[in-house]
Design an enzyme around this catalytic site. Structure first.
Site, PDB file in Angstrom:
ATOM      1  N   GLY A 268       6.231   3.947  -8.814  1.00  0.00           N
ATOM      2  CA  GLY A 268       7.278   4.069  -9.422  1.00  0.00           C
ATOM      3  C   GLY A 268       8.380   3.047  -8.784  1.00  0.00           C
TER       4      GLY A 268
ATOM      5  CB  VAL B 118      -0.918  -0.008   1.264  1.00  0.00           C
ATOM      6  CG1 VAL B 118      -1.836   1.165   1.282  1.00  0.00           C
ATOM      7  CG2 VAL B 118      -1.643  -1.065   1.252  1.00  0.00           C
TER       8      VAL B 118
ATOM      9  CE  LYS C 218      -1.518  -0.264  -4.294  1.00  0.00           C
ATOM     10  NZ  LYS C 218      -1.319   1.008  -5.161  1.00  0.00           N
TER      11      LYS C 218
END
Length: 814
Positions: A796, A609, A682
């Site tokens: 990312g 998460v 999540k």
């Protein structure tokens, strides 16, 4: 007077014997020097095996004897000039003929008695000592050869002879008084009984011979020369960081030698202890090294533990029964029965309840022990006062040894805590009142791991070894490896961690390297590895049984997620970037959490998460400190936030999604993000971490993708996005008309979780969320109106890898 003893490896070849000659010549003094030597390395075993073959009727014993003879004759030829060889060769040949005669008799009789066995194996020392004495004489140093059997008298307990002290001391004193030679060479290990029958002092008995000579002659020092640099803090074959013990007391040395330290034969200490004669263990192959000094009082090394040792091939048996409680005599009967059967007891434990007595013996004696004890307590077993003997095998003993343990509380706790954290189960514990030795019985498969754990705990003040097994070497996995390489020196300097990648696997290949995989060429190594098989990879991890092992899942594979439970049950911590396990069935999620707690390891998934954002850690801290979660509101998809922050109806929705994928913000299949599945996982994880028992089906998802976008492959998905551009423009224009932004929001409140696209007005906390950032708002008992906000990059490869890295560091503390 000085006594020097050289072991089998030290005299194992002509070159080694030359080293021995040089060492002795440098140490010659005015007083007599006695040199005690073992058989050439491997010779005793070769003689014993020859006798066993002969007793079994195997005529190959003749070939084995030829090899023994040839080895010794070749050694003579390499050591002694040709013109002086004949006498020594004849002597060696005669002794070899004697061996052959004995073996021929064994072959004819088909019997290899203890008496014959002692006689047979005595020739190893007899021949080596003759060769070495002759080599001294031919190198310019006069040396007398003395038969140890004329000096050391034993009883007639062949194979396990005990020394008759008064007779032996008198004989040695008489010999030394009449000895005119400056150098005496004699065989170790062998002695003779009162009838002049050859006996032996036990394997390793050459040390004992040397100690007897040192004590009887009041030698200033006993030097024992071997092939190791001294007594070590642990077996260097098992512990790469084992250190030489510079100074150790007699009592500590005895404890270590009894518990498997092969450098010293256990009975060696007793003769020199009475006379307070120091013993120095030296390395024949590095004579300049200081070695280990054994003396009355060891110099302090600043550590309460002196060394760690072990005994393998142990079995435990337990005598248990309610009929034993409060009844005197059970222990006496048990040990008398074992003694009568000549079964040596290695370890004893008994609880204060007196309900059971646990005894450790050599594994080879366990069946005999069970038989004699069951016979002794046959009546009590029949009337069910005592249970039949319970037996456990495949065990070893690990022992901590140190004279100063008695003045340092907490040693036992530290020992068993370290073992427990690494999943080493202790079957029995023994500690004497002297507090010089703490012994633990563990499974033999765990003994190497246990010794490394304890050595690291008590001796490795520099670095802690961490073994990483990484599954997944894609974009994020590759960056994690780069980060690990970059931070190696920093981790070593600031955290005293040596993080070693021991295993790597991807969907195609896998490799394991016990010494660590080189960060500079791991790609090439992996390409040359064996075919990937996650089950095989896990089996290797479990089989290697490394201490401080961490499994790192950098995949999105449900197959990999299914192996976590097996690893946690072996106390291997799991760090998962993979969300599958924590968002699978609640039962499996709960099982993993419980296993980690039960087996003293960690299951960490912070990056599930918010990538590297401290979302799960903060949530756990709130709950642990007594706070209560009222509501969670969050934008949990960096991908969706990136997409809706960049989409304005001027560039197509498909192009924006493709940009997000190209920049590494999406899963390989972007639909996992855009469908809301990733967000659902999540918020499910956060709800579970809050204490709610939810399944994926319990979450309401208000999706925005047309159904046709979910069909076909990724290329078809992009084509469908283009077709439905008007749909996406309408979503954007409706939000703009309401002076709002589009955000894909997940909410958990009152046991319910919802995820979906929402219009967020300017005054909302989620409005000012740009790029790929995530934000989580915790409304709690302590933060009822103004929430606790965690905000930052939520996608990312760099930040995700760093989040996994942080979890790895947390796991090193387990």
């Amino acid at each position: 007077m000085q006594v020097l003893k050289f072991g089998g490896t030290s005299v194992g070849s002509a070159d080694n014997i030359k080293r021995v000659i040089s060492i002795v010549q440098e140490r010659l003094e005015k007083d007599t020097t006695i040199v005690v030597v073992s058989a050439m390395g491997g010779a005793t075993d070769a003689l014993l095996n020859s006798g066993l073959m002969a007793a079994a009727g195997n005529e190959q014993y003749k070939e084995a004897l030829q090899h023994i003879e040839q080895r010794h004759l070749e050694t003579v030829k390499l050591l002694i000039p040709v013109q002086h060889q004949s006498h020594v060769l004849s002597l060696v040949k005669k002794l070899c003929n004697d061996i052959e005669d004995i073996c021929n008799g064994i072959f004819l009789l088909g019997e290899f008695s203890a008496r014959t066995r002692d006689r047979m194996i005595s020739y190893g020392e007899l021949i080596s000592s003759r060769i070495i004495a002759a080599t001294f004489n031919n190198s310019g140093t006069a040396a007398a050869w003395k038969d140890a059997r004329t000096l050391i008298q034993t009883n007639d307990n062949f194979g396990n002879a005990t020394v008759n002290g008064p007779v032996t001391r008198r004989r040695i004193a008489d010999y030394i008084a009449s000895c005119k030679e400056a150098l005496v060479v004699m065989p170790g290990f062998i002695a003779a009984d009162a009838n002049n029958e050859t006996t032996t002092l036990g394997r390793g008995g050459s040390d004992y011979t040397a100690a007897i000579m040192a004590a009887a002659t009041d030698a200033a020092c006993l030097e024992i020369w071997t092939d190791v640099p001294g007594m070590m803090t642990a077996d260097p074959r098992w512990v790469s960081g084992a250190k030489v013990i510079s100074s150790i007391s007699y009592q500590e040395a005895m404890e270590l030698s009894h518990f498997g330290a092969k450098v010293l034969y256990p009975p060696t200490i007793q003769p020199v202890l009475r006379k307070a004669i120091p013993v120095v263990i030296k390395n024949t192959f590095a004579p300049g090294d200081a070695g280990t000094v054994i003396q009355q009082k060891a110099f302090s090394n600043g550590n309460s533990i002196r060394g760690i040792s072990s005994i393998s091939n142990i079995a435990l048996f337990s005598l248990e029964g309610s009929g034993m409680v409060g009844v005197p005599g059970f222990s006496r009967r048990l040990f008398e029965a074992l003694s009568a059967a000549q079964i040596n007891v290695i370890l004893i434990t008994q609880g204060s309840s007196e309900h059971s007595i646990c005894v450790g013996v050599e594994a080879s004696a366990i069946h005999k022990a069970k038989a004699v004890v069951d016979t002794e307590f046959e009546h009590e077993i029949a009337i069910e006062k005592v249970q039949p003997l319970l037996v456990e095998t495949a065990l070893s003993i690990v022992a901590l040894v140190g004279e100063n343990m008695k003045s340092h509380p907490g040693i036992s706790g530290k020992m068993f805590g370290a073992l427990g954290r690494n999943g080493v189960n202790v079957r029995a514990i023994a500690q004497g009142s002297s507090e010089r030795n703490i012994s633990a019985v563990v499974a033999t498969k765990d003994v190497r791991k246990a010794i490394n754990i304890l050595h690291e705990e008590f001796f490795e003040t520099t670095r802690k070894e961490i073994h990483l097994f990484i599954a997944g070497t894609g974009n994020v996995g590759s960056i994690l490896l780069q980060q690990l390489q970059q931070q190696q020196d920093w981790l070593a300097k600031h955290l005293r961690l040596n993080v070693r990648v021991t295993g790597l696997a991807n969907s195609r290949k896998m490799i394991i390297d016990d010494n660590g995989i080189d960060f500079h060429n791991w790609q090439e190594k992996l390409q040359g590895g064996e075919d990937a098989d996650i089950e095989a990879f896990v089996n290797i991890i479990i089989g290697k049984n490394f201490r401080n092992a961490i499994f790192v899942d950098m995949t999105a594979s449900d197959t990999v997620a299914k192996v976590y439970d097996r690893l946690l049950q072996k106390s291997v911590s799991v760090v998962a970037c993979n969300k599958v396990a924590a968002s699978s069935s609640y039962d499996y999620y709960r099982k993993l959490k419980d296993l980690a707690r039960t087996y003293n390891c960690l299951y960490l998934f912070e990056t599930n998460v918010g990538a590297a954002l401290p979302v799960i850690g903060t949530l756990n801290d709130l709950l642990r400190s007594g706070d209560k979660i009222n509501r969670i509101e969050a934008v949990l998809s960096g991908t969706l936030n990136f997409v809706f922050n960049h989409y304005n109806g001027q560039v197509s929705f498909a192009e924006v999604v493709k940009q997000a994928q190209d920049e590494g913000y999406t899963e390989p299949d972007p639909r996992l993000d855009l469908s809301g599945t990733d967000v659902m996982r999540k918020i499910l994880i956060l709800a579970r971490e809050s204490g709610e028992q939810l399944e994926m089906e319990d979450i309401t998802c208000n999706g925005f993708l047309p159904e046709s976008c979910m069909q076909g492959d990724v290329n078809a998905f992009y084509e469908e996005l283009k077709k439905h551009e008007p749909h996406f423009k309408k979503l954007y224009s409706n939000a703009a008309a309401a002076n709002s932004k589009l955000k894909f929001v997940a909410t958990f409140e009152q046991g319910k979780a919802v995820a979906g696209l929402e219009h967020i007005p300017p005054q909302h906390d989620l409005y000012h969320l740009y790029g790929k950032d995530n934000v989580v708002l915790f409304y709690t008992g302590r933060y009822p109106v103004q929430p606790l906000v965690i905000k930052g990059a939520g996608a990312g490869a760099e930040v995700t890898a760093s989040g996994v890295f942080a979890d790895i560091i947390r796991a090193t503390a387990s």
